[in-house]
Design an enzyme around this catalytic site. Structure first.
Site, mmCIF file in Angstrom:
data_model
loop_
_atom_site.group_PDB
_atom_site.id
_atom_site.type_symbol
_atom_site.label_atom_id
_atom_site.label_comp_id
_atom_site.label_asym_id
_atom_site.label_seq_id
_atom_site.Cartn_x
_atom_site.Cartn_y
_atom_site.Cartn_z
ATOM 1 N N ASP A 1 22.033 33.619 -13.947
ATOM 2 C CA ASP A 1 21.827 32.321 -13.306
ATOM 3 C C ASP A 1 23.013 31.446 -13.697
ATOM 4 O OD1 ASP A 1 21.113 29.787 -12.478
ATOM 5 O OD2 ASP A 1 19.114 29.824 -13.371
ATOM 6 N N ASN B 1 30.726 33.927 -6.237
ATOM 7 C CA ASN B 1 30.184 33.833 -4.887
ATOM 8 C C ASN B 1 28.945 32.949 -4.795
ATOM 9 O OD1 ASN B 1 29.525 34.918 -2.047
ATOM 10 N ND2 ASN B 1 27.741 35.555 -3.239
ATOM 11 N N TYR C 1 27.995 19.649 0.366
ATOM 12 C CA TYR C 1 28.580 20.984 0.407
ATOM 13 C C TYR C 1 30.105 20.959 0.536
ATOM 14 C CZ TYR C 1 29.343 25.857 1.750
ATOM 15 O OH TYR C 1 29.795 27.152 1.813
ATOM 16 N N LYS D 1 32.971 22.285 -2.261
ATOM 17 C CA LYS D 1 33.975 23.311 -2.002
ATOM 18 C C LYS D 1 35.396 22.766 -2.166
ATOM 19 C CE LYS D 1 31.201 26.719 -1.330
ATOM 20 N NZ LYS D 1 31.140 27.838 -2.321
#
Length: 235
Positions: A53, A79, A160, A164
């Site tokens: 985790d 990932n 999001y 990134k």
């Protein structure tokens, strides 16, 4: 034999990346939070399962010890990631975004990568050809988000793409701090996965291509770059 760890690998892009790297001859660790799903995926692919985790220090530390005891690590694929959506699958409107909702996304997408890099880079540095692949996104590019002619311009989420963009910065700064390790970011493209409720326009086989390619670059490969299937993306 190259040993590779992939986070968030029990499904989607992580699973497909693992499948392709196992086929290429890598010894692959399937990193997953859920032991049952992780073991099932590992057995299906002929890979190894590691409970992991990325939001939990103790879990990451235990994974380092287990992989070190098994012989070490050559490639890390960061990932694991989440995208905030409402219960029905829609985006969270800006008026409903809170500091806590953004923090939840960053905990996995950004702090999770920092946690993994901090814990695994000492082990990776013992490899003859250490590689890190940070899975980013085309939505991280501000030039596209502000360009009305770009498809990305219409992407409405706040947390999001911000996370990134942070992944891209981590990639650049860590690559400078660890010149002996090839550290790059990749944009898999708009891939149909659970992350986007399978709204993507390409398959996981297509999306995983750039991840798999950058996981196999070797000691003469690039570092500190951003890549997609077609080649290099300008920062």
């Amino acid at each position: 034999m190259t040993t590779t760890l992939i986070t968030g690998a029990n499904k989607g892009l992580g699973f497909e990346t693992a499948r392709q790297l196992v086929a290429a001859g890598h010894t692959v660790y399937i990193g997953a939070r859920d032991p049952e799903r992780g073991r099932r995926s590992a057995e299906q692919l002929g890979a190894r399962f590691i409970q992991l985790d990325v939001t939990d220090d103790a879990s990451v530390a235990a994974a380092v010890k287990a992989i070190e005891a098994d012989g070490g690590l050559d490639v890390l694929v960061n990932n694991a990631g989440i995208e905030p959506r409402k219960a029905g699958g829609g985006f969270i409107p800006a008026t409903e975004v809170t500091a806590d909702s953004v923090r939840t996304v960053f905990e996995t997408n950004v702090f999770g990568q920092v946690r993994m890099l901090h814990a695994f880079l000492p082990l990776l540095q013992r490899s003859a050809a250490p590689v890190v692949v940070n899975v980013s996104s085309g939505t991280s590019l501000m030039r596209d988000l502000v360009n009305p002619d770009s498809p990305a311009h219409f992407y409405p989420d706040i947390a999001y793409p911000s996370s990134k963009a942070a992944v891209n910065m981590l990639t650049v700064q860590y690559s400078k701090a660890y010149p002996s390790v090839k550290i790059n970011a990749v944009d898999p493209g708009f891939t149909a996965t659970d992350l986007n409720h399978h709204a993507g326009i390409q398959t996981v086989e297509q999306g995983a291509q750039v991840i798999v390619r950058m996981a196999q670059i070797g000691p003469e490969g690039p570092t500190g770059g951003f890549f997609e299937a077609k080649g290099t993306i300008a920062w």
